[in-house]
Each structure stands twice: as structure tokens, then as C-alpha cells.
Design a protein around this motif. Sequence first.
Motif, short mmCIF file in Angstrom:
data_model
loop_
_atom_site.label_atom_id
_atom_site.label_comp_id
_atom_site.label_asym_id
_atom_site.label_seq_id
_atom_site.Cartn_x
_atom_site.Cartn_y
_atom_site.Cartn_z
N ILE A 25 0.83 -1.20 0.00
CA ILE A 25 0.00 0.00 0.00
C ILE A 25 0.87 1.25 0.00
N PHE A 26 2.01 1.19 0.69
CA PHE A 26 2.92 2.34 0.69
C PHE A 26 3.49 2.58 -0.71
N LEU A 27 3.99 1.52 -1.34
CA LEU A 27 4.61 1.68 -2.66
C LEU A 27 3.59 2.02 -3.74
N PHE A 28 2.44 1.35 -3.73
CA PHE A 28 1.41 1.66 -4.72
C PHE A 28 0.92 3.10 -4.56
N GLU A 40 11.08 -5.15 -6.07
CA GLU A 40 11.20 -3.98 -5.20
C GLU A 40 10.33 -4.14 -3.95
N LEU A 41 9.11 -4.58 -4.17
CA LEU A 41 8.17 -4.77 -3.06
C LEU A 41 8.73 -5.73 -2.02
N THR A 48 12.40 -12.36 0.05
CA THR A 48 12.85 -12.71 -1.29
C THR A 48 11.67 -12.80 -2.24
N ARG A 49 11.96 -12.64 -3.53
CA ARG A 49 10.90 -12.66 -4.54
C ARG A 49 10.10 -13.97 -4.49
N GLY A 50 10.79 -15.07 -4.29
CA GLY A 50 10.11 -16.37 -4.27
C GLY A 50 9.03 -16.46 -3.21
N GLY A 51 9.21 -15.77 -2.10
CA GLY A 51 8.22 -15.80 -1.03
C GLY A 51 6.92 -15.13 -1.40
#
Length: 198
Positions: A25-28, A40-41, A48-51
Motif C-alpha cells: 500500500i505504501f509503494l502503490f 522492489e516490493l 525474497t521474490r520467491g516468497g
Amino acid sequence: MGGLILPLTKVHKQETRARILEQAIFLFSTKGFDQVSIDELMSCAGLTRGGFYAHFKNKNELYVEAILNGVRKSAIATNYLKVVDDNQVLNELVRNYLAQVSTVTGPSACPLAFLVTDVANREAEVRDAYTISFKGLVKILNRIIAIEDEPKREAIARSIATLMIGGVAVGRALNDPQASQELIDACYKIAGMLAASA
């Protein structure tokens, strides 16, 4: 026992999901949907991205959940949900909401104002989440406004919700602090006049 992978506990999984949603919600809110990558999120969430895929099918599903979660955790939902028939509290709510124009975005920022233009260009499920959230805000305002005439109260609640959301969205877009403050003052004044009308 090297190499042994233990399953995540349910609590840990919920906490991780909440952390992802908070960062989302912060980044969006600050960048918009298209400018936020999953990498980035997850990096901002300390993961990690995989999570990501253990919690969400894709970024679109996350966006829907971020909108709903952001509104549920907003100051209005947490502070004013049970207030009934109190125009003084309504004035406080409107003032506090409009103050988001000059505050930094964060977990307490209302996605209704911060994502309004971004959501308009998204898929139906995203707009559905936004619509549900807007209707929820109108319900809260409808309970707080001290006017007996139900259809009139409902119309006023919708109008004040629009003033609040639009005031914050436009006020944040202006690069003239005085013009922004004048806009916010006008929104606050009109909202008070609407609430006081009998």
C-alpha cells in the motif's frame, strides 16, 4: 540437521503477508501500480521474490488486497467505525482526512485518495475492491451525520466522501502550497455546510 526445512507457522505466514501488504500500500500509493515491481516490493518487505507467491498469485491480486486492507486499517475505519449521529466528530474526521494532503504516505494513508487515478485504469476486480471500499466510507459517514432524513443523509454522505477523496487527490497534485491549502479549506467548509443542512 542441515538441510531440514521446517514449515512456516500459521502466525508467521500471517505476519509475513501483513508485512507485504503494508509495503504494497505504501509503494502503490507513492508510485502507482505499474511502477512497482515484485522484486522492489519484496526487498522493501525484507523478503525474497520467491516468497511472494506463497501469499499471492500475482501483483494484481496483491493490489486488490492492498486496497481492501489499506482501507480497513485506515484511521477512519479504526477510529470512527462505531460513532453515530455526531456532526462534531464528523468535522474532526473530515479535517483529519484532508490533512493527508500534507503528510507523507504510509500505512495509514487512505488508498481511496492516494490511488484514485491509478485504480481507474485497472482491471474490474481492482475497481470492485475500490468500489467496496468507497461504499464502506459512505456507510461510516452516513452513520455519523446527524440528519434524520435517510435519503438526504445518504446523498450528503456520498458528497462528503467525494469531497474528502477528491480534496486529498487534487491537493497532493498541486505544486502550489497556498492553492492546495485553499482547496482543503474549501472542502472542509463545504463538508461542514452539507452536514449541518437540515
